[in-house]
Design a protein around this motif. Structure first.
Motif, PDB file in Angstrom:
ATOM      1  N   ALA A 100      -2.955   6.333  -8.401  1.00  0.00           N
ATOM      2  CA  ALA A 100      -3.535   6.729  -7.119  1.00  0.00           C
ATOM      3  C   ALA A 100      -4.399   5.607  -6.537  1.00  0.00           C
ATOM      4  CB  ALA A 100      -4.368   7.995  -7.287  1.00  0.00           C
ATOM      5  N   TYR A 101      -5.215   4.974  -7.374  1.00  0.00           N
ATOM      6  CA  TYR A 101      -6.036   3.859  -6.900  1.00  0.00           C
ATOM      7  C   TYR A 101      -5.150   2.723  -6.386  1.00  0.00           C
ATOM      8  CZ  TYR A 101      -8.673  -0.450  -6.920  1.00  0.00           C
ATOM      9  OH  TYR A 101      -9.206  -1.671  -6.547  1.00  0.00           O
ATOM     10  N   THR A 102      -4.148   2.378  -7.179  1.00  0.00           N
ATOM     11  CA  THR A 102      -3.300   1.242  -6.807  1.00  0.00           C
ATOM     12  C   THR A 102      -2.502   1.522  -5.547  1.00  0.00           C
ATOM     13  OG1 THR A 102      -3.112   0.602  -9.141  1.00  0.00           O
ATOM     14  CG2 THR A 102      -1.480  -0.299  -7.612  1.00  0.00           C
ATOM     15  N   LEU A 103      -1.867   2.682  -5.481  1.00  0.00           N
ATOM     16  CA  LEU A 103      -1.059   3.009  -4.309  1.00  0.00           C
ATOM     17  C   LEU A 103      -1.913   3.144  -3.054  1.00  0.00           C
ATOM     18  CD1 LEU A 103       1.392   5.590  -5.918  1.00  0.00           C
ATOM     19  CD2 LEU A 103       1.945   3.263  -5.159  1.00  0.00           C
ATOM     20  N   GLY A 104      -3.087   3.741  -3.192  1.00  0.00           N
ATOM     21  CA  GLY A 104      -3.971   3.883  -2.032  1.00  0.00           C
ATOM     22  C   GLY A 104      -4.469   2.550  -1.521  1.00  0.00           C
ATOM     23  N   THR A 105      -4.912   1.696  -2.438  1.00  0.00           N
ATOM     24  CA  THR A 105      -5.417   0.376  -2.047  1.00  0.00           C
ATOM     25  C   THR A 105      -4.312  -0.487  -1.461  1.00  0.00           C
ATOM     26  OG1 THR A 105      -7.053   0.502  -3.833  1.00  0.00           O
ATOM     27  CG2 THR A 105      -6.649  -1.663  -2.886  1.00  0.00           C
ATOM     28  N   ALA A 106      -3.163  -0.493  -2.116  1.00  0.00           N
ATOM     29  CA  ALA A 106      -2.047  -1.311  -1.631  1.00  0.00           C
ATOM     30  C   ALA A 106      -1.537  -0.812  -0.283  1.00  0.00           C
ATOM     31  CB  ALA A 106      -0.919  -1.321  -2.662  1.00  0.00           C
ATOM     32  N   SER A 107      -1.523   0.509  -0.081  1.00  0.00           N
ATOM     33  CA  SER A 107      -1.068   1.055   1.202  1.00  0.00           C
ATOM     34  C   SER A 107      -1.995   0.641   2.337  1.00  0.00           C
ATOM     35  CB  SER A 107      -0.990   2.590   1.127  1.00  0.00           C
ATOM     36  OG  SER A 107      -0.023   2.998   0.185  1.00  0.00           O
ATOM     37  N   ALA A 108      -3.303   0.637   2.082  1.00  0.00           N
ATOM     38  CA  ALA A 108      -4.258   0.188   3.099  1.00  0.00           C
ATOM     39  C   ALA A 108      -4.064  -1.300   3.389  1.00  0.00           C
ATOM     40  CB  ALA A 108      -5.684   0.447   2.617  1.00  0.00           C
ATOM     41  N   GLU A 109      -3.804  -2.070   2.356  1.00  0.00           N
ATOM     42  CA  GLU A 109      -3.566  -3.502   2.548  1.00  0.00           C
ATOM     43  C   GLU A 109      -2.304  -3.740   3.378  1.00  0.00           C
ATOM     44  OE1 GLU A 109      -2.586  -7.491  -0.128  1.00  0.00           O
ATOM     45  OE2 GLU A 109      -3.606  -5.793  -1.072  1.00  0.00           O
ATOM     46  N   VAL A 110      -1.254  -2.985   3.075  1.00  0.00           N
ATOM     47  CA  VAL A 110      -0.011  -3.107   3.835  1.00  0.00           C
ATOM     48  C   VAL A 110      -0.246  -2.786   5.309  1.00  0.00           C
ATOM     49  CG1 VAL A 110       2.200  -1.939   4.244  1.00  0.00           C
ATOM     50  CG2 VAL A 110       1.634  -2.760   1.960  1.00  0.00           C
ATOM     51  N   ALA A 111      -1.044  -1.752   5.578  1.00  0.00           N
ATOM     52  CA  ALA A 111      -1.333  -1.382   6.971  1.00  0.00           C
ATOM     53  C   ALA A 111      -2.011  -2.536   7.704  1.00  0.00           C
ATOM     54  CB  ALA A 111      -2.212  -0.136   7.004  1.00  0.00           C
ATOM     55  N   THR A 112      -2.968  -3.192   7.039  1.00  0.00           N
ATOM     56  CA  THR A 112      -3.655  -4.333   7.650  1.00  0.00           C
ATOM     57  C   THR A 112      -2.682  -5.480   7.889  1.00  0.00           C
ATOM     58  OG1 THR A 112      -5.743  -3.747   6.601  1.00  0.00           O
ATOM     59  CG2 THR A 112      -5.512  -6.017   7.346  1.00  0.00           C
ATOM     60  N   ARG A 113      -1.844  -5.743   6.914  1.00  0.00           N
ATOM     61  CA  ARG A 113      -0.872  -6.831   7.056  1.00  0.00           C
ATOM     62  C   ARG A 113       0.117  -6.565   8.185  1.00  0.00           C
ATOM     63  NH1 ARG A 113      -0.901 -10.540   2.996  1.00  0.00           N
ATOM     64  NH2 ARG A 113      -2.153 -10.058   1.144  1.00  0.00           N
ATOM     65  N   GLU A 114       0.506  -5.307   8.360  1.00  0.00           N
ATOM     66  CA  GLU A 114       1.425  -4.955   9.432  1.00  0.00           C
ATOM     67  C   GLU A 114       0.764  -5.105  10.801  1.00  0.00           C
ATOM     68  OE1 GLU A 114       4.983  -3.818   9.414  1.00  0.00           O
ATOM     69  OE2 GLU A 114       4.433  -5.258   7.853  1.00  0.00           O
ATOM     70  N   ILE A 115      -0.520  -4.749  10.892  1.00  0.00           N
ATOM     71  CA  ILE A 115      -1.247  -4.925  12.150  1.00  0.00           C
ATOM     72  C   ILE A 115      -1.275  -6.396  12.551  1.00  0.00           C
ATOM     73  CG2 ILE A 115      -3.555  -4.840  13.199  1.00  0.00           C
ATOM     74  CD1 ILE A 115      -4.010  -2.249  11.616  1.00  0.00           C
ATOM     75  N   PHE A 157      -8.340  -9.707  -0.778  1.00  0.00           N
ATOM     76  CA  PHE A 157      -7.554  -8.525  -1.153  1.00  0.00           C
ATOM     77  C   PHE A 157      -7.327  -8.489  -2.665  1.00  0.00           C
ATOM     78  CE2 PHE A 157      -5.528  -8.048   3.249  1.00  0.00           C
ATOM     79  CZ  PHE A 157      -6.185  -6.855   3.498  1.00  0.00           C
ATOM     80  N   SER A 158      -6.905  -9.622  -3.210  1.00  0.00           N
ATOM     81  CA  SER A 158      -6.596  -9.685  -4.634  1.00  0.00           C
ATOM     82  C   SER A 158      -7.832  -9.450  -5.497  1.00  0.00           C
ATOM     83  CB  SER A 158      -5.966 -11.049  -4.966  1.00  0.00           C
ATOM     84  OG  SER A 158      -5.669 -11.138  -6.338  1.00  0.00           O
ATOM     85  N   GLU A 159      -8.931 -10.122  -5.136  1.00  0.00           N
ATOM     86  CA  GLU A 159     -10.161  -9.975  -5.913  1.00  0.00           C
ATOM     87  C   GLU A 159     -10.723  -8.560  -5.808  1.00  0.00           C
ATOM     88  OE1 GLU A 159     -11.825 -14.587  -5.758  1.00  0.00           O
ATOM     89  OE2 GLU A 159     -12.812 -13.019  -4.570  1.00  0.00           O
ATOM     90  N   SER A 160     -10.686  -8.000  -4.632  1.00  0.00           N
ATOM     91  CA  SER A 160     -11.204  -6.651  -4.433  1.00  0.00           C
ATOM     92  C   SER A 160     -10.389  -5.636  -5.237  1.00  0.00           C
ATOM     93  CB  SER A 160     -11.170  -6.292  -2.947  1.00  0.00           C
ATOM     94  OG  SER A 160     -11.578  -4.956  -2.735  1.00  0.00           O
ATOM     95  N   PHE A 161      -9.070  -5.798  -5.207  1.00  0.00           N
ATOM     96  CA  PHE A 161      -8.218  -4.891  -5.972  1.00  0.00           C
ATOM     97  C   PHE A 161      -8.510  -5.000  -7.465  1.00  0.00           C
ATOM     98  CE2 PHE A 161      -4.418  -4.302  -8.576  1.00  0.00           C
ATOM     99  CZ  PHE A 161      -4.166  -2.965  -8.325  1.00  0.00           C
ATOM    100  N   THR A 162      -8.612  -6.227  -7.964  1.00  0.00           N
ATOM    101  CA  THR A 162      -8.864  -6.430  -9.388  1.00  0.00           C
ATOM    102  C   THR A 162     -10.215  -5.854  -9.790  1.00  0.00           C
ATOM    103  OG1 THR A 162      -7.502  -8.430  -9.387  1.00  0.00           O
ATOM    104  CG2 THR A 162      -9.046  -8.171 -11.217  1.00  0.00           C
ATOM    105  N   PHE A 163     -11.239  -6.060  -8.949  1.00  0.00           N
ATOM    106  CA  PHE A 163     -12.572  -5.506  -9.229  1.00  0.00           C
ATOM    107  C   PHE A 163     -12.494  -3.988  -9.383  1.00  0.00           C
ATOM    108  CE2 PHE A 163     -16.544  -3.550  -7.972  1.00  0.00           C
ATOM    109  CZ  PHE A 163     -17.506  -4.307  -8.634  1.00  0.00           C
ATOM    110  N   GLY A 164     -11.853  -3.341  -8.436  1.00  0.00           N
ATOM    111  CA  GLY A 164     -11.758  -1.885  -8.472  1.00  0.00           C
ATOM    112  C   GLY A 164     -10.968  -1.381  -9.665  1.00  0.00           C
ATOM    113  N   LEU A 165      -9.864  -2.059  -9.973  1.00  0.00           N
ATOM    114  CA  LEU A 165      -9.041  -1.647 -11.110  1.00  0.00           C
ATOM    115  C   LEU A 165      -9.794  -1.825 -12.421  1.00  0.00           C
ATOM    116  CD1 LEU A 165      -6.383  -0.607 -12.213  1.00  0.00           C
ATOM    117  CD2 LEU A 165      -5.480  -2.951 -12.116  1.00  0.00           C
ATOM    118  N   GLU A 166     -10.483  -2.946 -12.557  1.00  0.00           N
ATOM    119  CA  GLU A 166     -11.288  -3.181 -13.766  1.00  0.00           C
ATOM    120  C   GLU A 166     -12.375  -2.104 -13.898  1.00  0.00           C
ATOM    121  OE1 GLU A 166     -11.164  -5.367 -16.216  1.00  0.00           O
ATOM    122  OE2 GLU A 166     -10.300  -7.263 -15.541  1.00  0.00           O
TER     123      GLU A 166
END
Length: 232
Positions: free
Chosen positions: A153-168, A211-220
């Motif tokens: 859930a954390y990974t899919l939610g975070t990645a989905s938000a990132e994808v939305a930003t990238r698409e914008i 994006f990468s650092e923030s994701f890793t921080f949250g996952l850790e």
């Protein structure tokens, strides 16, 4: 709920039929990755394959069936390490990063993955390997399901938000860093001092790295919590 392609008995294609389901899925994946969901139709796909639409319908009766096949193909791309080789925590980190990369690679996935259950063979295999991975941490019963589900859930939610930003940013025609810089500039104009300081910390940073650092921080942090919970 209508019957899934995974539980429905497949129709038999004519003996002369040379097109395969694998060819259809591969071409559809390339189309979606390039054009998004709006670029996909059975007739358009048939034209790309040099076949008639009827040929596709023998293998994939509906567009929804095709989406189900594509989603399951993506689940097959995700690495779920053997805890005996990687350890449960390193394995969970690799799993999270692999899942995030798949969502970013297939930017259309967040639009459809929550609209249907995933029950294809790759989804089932991923789930089984994931339960082994988190079981190695010491989780059992419903806690085992929740531990794996929390990371997903954390990974899919975070990645989905990132994808939305990238698409914008893709649609805006500017780079990701340029878009972020403009947003931060506007936030700085309306923020209080604490928020301005936060904006300054991010203003000159590459957004891909952030994006990468923030994701890793949250996952850790999530894994820290899971590790503490299972020890108690």
């Amino acid at each position: 709920m209508k019957e899934s392609i995974w539980t429905r008995k497949p129709a038999s294609a004519p003996a002369r039929e040379t097109l395969t389901r694998e060819q259809i899925v591969r071409t559809a994946m390339t189309t979606l990755d390039a054009e998004g969901l709006a670029g996909l139709s059975i007739r358009k796909l048939a034209a790309k394959l040099g076949a008639g639409a009827t040929s596709l319908y023998w293998h994939v009766p509906t567009k929804d069936d095709l989406i189900d096949l594509l989603i399951d193909e993506i689940w097959g791309e995700i690495d779920v390490p053997d805890p005996a080789l990687a350890g449960w925590r390193n394995g969970a980190l690799l799993f999270g990063h692999s899942l995030r990369a798949a969502v970013i690679r297939h930017h259309w996935l967040p639009e459809v993955m929550y609209t249907r259950p995933s029950m294809g063979p790759n989804a089932m295999a991923l789930g089984s390997r994931g339960l082994v991975l988190f079981g190695a941490a010491g989780f059992t019963g419903k806690d085992l399901d929740y531990a794996m589900g929390s990371v997903m859930a954390y990974t899919l939610g975070t990645a989905s938000a990132e994808v939305a930003t990238r698409e914008i940013t893709r649609k805006s025609g500017v780079s990701l860093t340029e878009w972020a810089g403009e947003v931060l500039k506007q936030v700085d104009a309306v923020a209080d001092e604490d928020m301005r300081e936060s904006v300054r910390r991010r203003a000159d940073r590459d957004l891909d790295t952030t994006f990468s650092e923030s994701f890793t921080f949250g996952l850790e942090a999530l894994l820290d919590g899971l590790e503490t919970r299972v020890r108690n």
